[in-house]
Design a protein around this motif. Structure first.
Motif: not given
Length: 359
Positions: A117-132
């Motif tokens: 959960p902490d990593q999810m908060q720190l990462l902006d998923a929109g920056k990684y469109p290839n992350w499935m």
């Protein structure tokens, strides 16, 4: 003669063209290349890849996260990039690899250990469109099932009586290990008669657990239950108990996760009282999803981005023997293509389970 040569060249070109078009996958295996669990995990993946027509390469880190990062860099920034990179968030390294993948056009899937959960908060998923997203197992339930089964086999405790428990968790900074430990804690809350005397981090190692257990059995001679987050640590702790003159399965009840030949034999012999297994199949199921994604299927419609599969189950003696009989070819009887969502209705859900291997 000229026609024959042209025909041969056409056949070779067509063959290599077909090979070149195969969807390519690299799996960054966090384990040792001699480690039973991770080797069987990779073998099951290879069986799935072969059935599905995927070109899979498994790379072992030998339990060194720096090796994983180096292998990821080669896959993501090298001249021959795969279509997909499958990785494990072991030692919390996934965010570094996600950042490394930006602009590479390689699609990434996490297995076994998702982002915290902490990593999810720190990462902006929109920056990684290839992350499935991720594909994980019910590790918390696995940890819970082990203690519940130990207590069932032990039998009732007299009023005001207590049972002493020793626990061997895995790697402290690995989500899988933490989830199994949370399952242990849930079971403990339901059974106040069980007293957890000590929990240590055995780092998944038989030798480390042996050294730890040698001291712990001397410190807590009344301990009658041992909970272990994998098979290697359980086997190491059992070896330590043998040195104390007591017998595993009689004087002390042991639990374990995984399905190595050693632990399956221990289950058949009654030295392991509670065995949970099933997650060695996870990589194979991931291959089905990657195959479908490559075919244009929106796999999120069939289970979501962060997918948790109920693979862990208690293994009885009959199932332990079945897994032993299948050793090294667990994927042979599985029709991976039949599990594909290609051509299936939108409501289709992947039916992944250990029963597909045990049938």
């Amino acid at each position: 003669m000229l026609k024959f040569l042209c025909g041969c060249l056409w056949w070779v070109g067509a063959t290599f063209g077909t090979m070149a078009q195969a969807t390519s996958v690299v799996f960054l295996n966090p384990g040792m290349s001699t480690e039973t669990f991770w080797v069987s995990y990779g073998q099951f993946m290879q069986a799935a890849a072969k059935d599905l027509g995927l070109d899979l390469h498994v790379r072992y880190s030998e339990r060194d996260p720096q090796n994983t990062l180096l292998q990821a860099r080669e896959a993501l920034q090298g001249p021959q990039r795969p279509d997909y990179l499958v990785l494990v968030n072991e030692q919390y390294i996934a965010p570094q690899i996600l950042r490394m993948a930006q602009g590479s056009q390689v699609k990434l899937l996490l297995v076994n250990n998702a982002l915290t959960p902490d990593q999810m908060q720190l990462l902006d998923a929109g920056k990684y469109p290839n992350w499935m997203g991720s594909l994980t197992t019910n590790d918390e339930e696995g940890g819970y099932l082990m203690l519940k089964e130990l207590l069932r086999q032990h039998g009732p405790v007299p009023p005001n009586g207590t049972l002493e428990l020793l626990a061997f968790s895995g790697a402290k900074y690995t989500p899988t290990s933490q989830a199994r430990e949370q399952g242990l804690q849930r079971a403990l809350r339901e059974h106040p008669e069980v007293r957890l005397r000590q929990l240590v981090y055995g780092e998944w190692s038989r030798q480390r657990a042996f050294d730890q257990a040698t001291l712990m059995f001397k410190r807590y001679p009344q301990a009658t239950l041992v909970w272990s987050a994998n098979d290697e640590m359980a086997l190491g702790a059992m070896q330590a108990l043998n040195g104390s003159g007591r017998t595993p399965g009689k004087d002390v009840l042991f639990s374990a996760i995984n399905s190595s030949p050693d632990v399956l034999q221990a289950r058949l012999q009654g030295r392991i009282s509670a065995l949970v297994a099933g997650h060695f199949t996870l990589g194979g199921w991931a291959m089905v999803m990657l195959h479908d994604d490559a075919k244009g299927v929106d796999i999120q419609r069939h289970g979501g981005r962060e997918r948790k599969v109920k693979l862990f189950q208690l293994i009885d003696a009959r199932q332990a023997q079945r897994l032993l009989d299948l050793r090294g070819r667990e994927g042979d009887g599985v029709d991976f293509r039949a599990l594909s969502a290609v051509g299936k209705p939108a409501a289709y859900q992947y039916p992944f389970s250990l029963q597909m291997v045990l049938k």
